[in-house]
Design a protein around this motif. Structure first.
Motif, PDB file in Angstrom:
ATOM      1  N   VAL A  75       0.734  -1.035   0.107  1.00 34.91           N
ATOM      2  CA  VAL A  75      -0.192  -0.048  -0.531  1.00 34.91           C
ATOM      3  C   VAL A  75       1.117   1.200   0.316  1.00 34.91           C
ATOM      4  O   VAL A  75       0.789   2.387  -0.632  1.00 34.91           O
ATOM      5  N   ARG A  76       1.909   1.346   0.656  1.00 31.53           N
ATOM      6  CA  ARG A  76       3.214   2.229   0.600  1.00 31.53           C
ATOM      7  C   ARG A  76       3.209   2.308  -0.497  1.00 31.53           C
ATOM      8  O   ARG A  76       3.725   3.983  -0.848  1.00 31.53           O
ATOM      9  N   ASN A  77       3.925   1.669  -1.489  1.00 30.36           N
ATOM     10  CA  ASN A  77       4.293   1.834  -2.194  1.00 30.36           C
ATOM     11  C   ASN A  77       3.194   2.390  -3.341  1.00 30.36           C
ATOM     12  O   ASN A  77       3.838   3.205  -4.731  1.00 30.36           O
ATOM     13  N   TYR A  78       2.277   1.639  -3.800  1.00 28.67           N
ATOM     14  CA  TYR A  78       1.308   2.469  -4.257  1.00 28.67           C
ATOM     15  C   TYR A  78       0.867   3.707  -3.868  1.00 28.67           C
ATOM     16  O   TYR A  78       0.902   4.706  -5.264  1.00 28.67           O
ATOM     17  N   LEU A  79       0.823   4.378  -2.862  1.00 29.01           N
ATOM     18  CA  LEU A  79       0.723   5.635  -2.780  1.00 29.01           C
ATOM     19  C   LEU A  79       2.404   6.618  -2.451  1.00 29.01           C
ATOM     20  O   LEU A  79       1.849   7.903  -3.212  1.00 29.01           O
ATOM     21  N   SER A  80       2.994   5.808  -2.809  1.00 25.63           N
ATOM     22  CA  SER A  80       4.524   6.594  -3.252  1.00 25.63           C
ATOM     23  C   SER A  80       4.375   7.095  -4.793  1.00 25.63           C
ATOM     24  O   SER A  80       4.392   7.862  -5.596  1.00 25.63           O
ATOM     25  N   SER A  81       3.844   5.921  -5.842  1.00 20.34           N
ATOM     26  CA  SER A  81       3.502   5.695  -6.642  1.00 20.34           C
ATOM     27  C   SER A  81       2.362   7.252  -7.248  1.00 20.34           C
ATOM     28  O   SER A  81       2.265   7.737  -8.402  1.00 20.34           O
ATOM     29  N   ILE A  82       1.306   7.147  -6.600  1.00 20.16           N
ATOM     30  CA  ILE A  82       0.359   7.959  -6.058  1.00 20.16           C
ATOM     31  C   ILE A  82       0.659   9.144  -6.530  1.00 20.16           C
ATOM     32  O   ILE A  82       0.473  10.283  -7.648  1.00 20.16           O
ATOM     33  N   LEU A  83       1.660   9.512  -5.204  1.00 22.77           N
ATOM     34  CA  LEU A  83       1.782  10.580  -5.717  1.00 22.77           C
ATOM     35  C   LEU A  83       2.459  11.232  -5.879  1.00 22.77           C
ATOM     36  O   LEU A  83       2.598  12.419  -6.932  1.00 22.77           O
ATOM     37  N   ASP A  84       3.117  10.621  -6.353  1.00 21.00           N
ATOM     38  CA  ASP A  84       4.519  10.872  -8.101  1.00 21.00           C
ATOM     39  C   ASP A  84       3.860  11.129  -9.755  1.00 21.00           C
ATOM     40  O   ASP A  84       4.033  12.093  -9.827  1.00 21.00           O
ATOM     41  N   LYS A  85       3.354  10.292  -9.199  1.00 11.97           N
ATOM     42  CA  LYS A  85       1.848  10.744 -10.961  1.00 11.97           C
ATOM     43  C   LYS A  85       1.076  11.908 -10.830  1.00 11.97           C
ATOM     44  O   LYS A  85       1.133  12.694 -12.298  1.00 11.97           O
TER      45      LYS A  85
END
Length: 206
Positions: A179-189
């Motif tokens: 979930v943390r990895n997904y959140l980092s990706s979302i913030l970046d995108k």
């Protein structure tokens, strides 16, 4: 946990200092009385959390927050006010403040500080319930254009509904790390700073 308290009412600042310092994990590094002093104290001490009033003379807590977050993007700022003012709530959300609480809710201040220190964003229950109505919707956003996939969009929706990483992991049968990895990706995108801005973004473009 090193904390700076800024409030233009010296009695309130003193009372908060006394109440909080009873706890062994709390150290009040300094106190101030307006937004300008908040900026100066933050630069000097760079505390774990800045606990600050919104309505102050000379420079408001919101103005100070904007300046501090521009210079220190990772600053943790917990805002306090006696007013549940819609305009203030929106500005605090958009600035990236880590919390917004009503002063009269003293019992919630210590738990809020600890939550913010651990990386969470905290808004009083009365305020959280009003956020969707306060944010004006704009035309639907094309998440596909930002390469947001179906799983990431679901995580965005859950964040906007107040779910923690642990709760999202349970809901989607994922590990908290994933979930943390997904959140980092979302913030970046989406070019956002934190989960609060994700929630604001979602409601603005719903």
């Amino acid at each position: 946990m090193n904390i700076i308290i800024v409030d233009d009412d010296s009695l309130v600042a003193g009372a908060l200092k006394t109440i909080l310092e009873i706890n062994p994990d709390i150290n009040i590094t300094a106190t101030g009385s307006d937004g300008q002093e908040a900026c100066e104290l933050y630069r000097r001490y760079q505390p774990d959390i800045l606990l600050m009033d919104i309505r102050m003379k000379n420079m408001s807590g919101l103005e100070a927050s904007a300046l501090i977050l521009k210079e220190f993007p990772d600053a943790r700022i917990l805002l306090l006010t006696t007013f549940s003012d819609d305009e203030y709530i929106i500005k605090a959300l958009r600035l990236g403040a880590k919390g917004y609480l009503l002063k009269q809710d003293y019992a919630s201040i210590l738990p809020a500080l600890r939550a913010v220190f651990s990386g969470q964003t905290v808004f009083g229950t009365e305020i959280v319930a009003r956020i969707p109505q306060l944010l004006h919707s704009s035309p639907s956003f094309d998440y596909n254009a930002c390469d947001i996939n179906e799983r990431e969009l679901r995580i965005i929706e859950l964040i906007a509904n107040g779910y923690s990483n642990k709760e999202i992991a349970s809901e989607l049968f994922l590990s908290e790390g994933t979930v943390r990895n997904y959140l980092s990706s979302i913030l970046d995108k989406l070019q956002l700073r934190d989960r609060t801005q994700v929630a604001v973004f979602y409601y603005q473009h719903k």
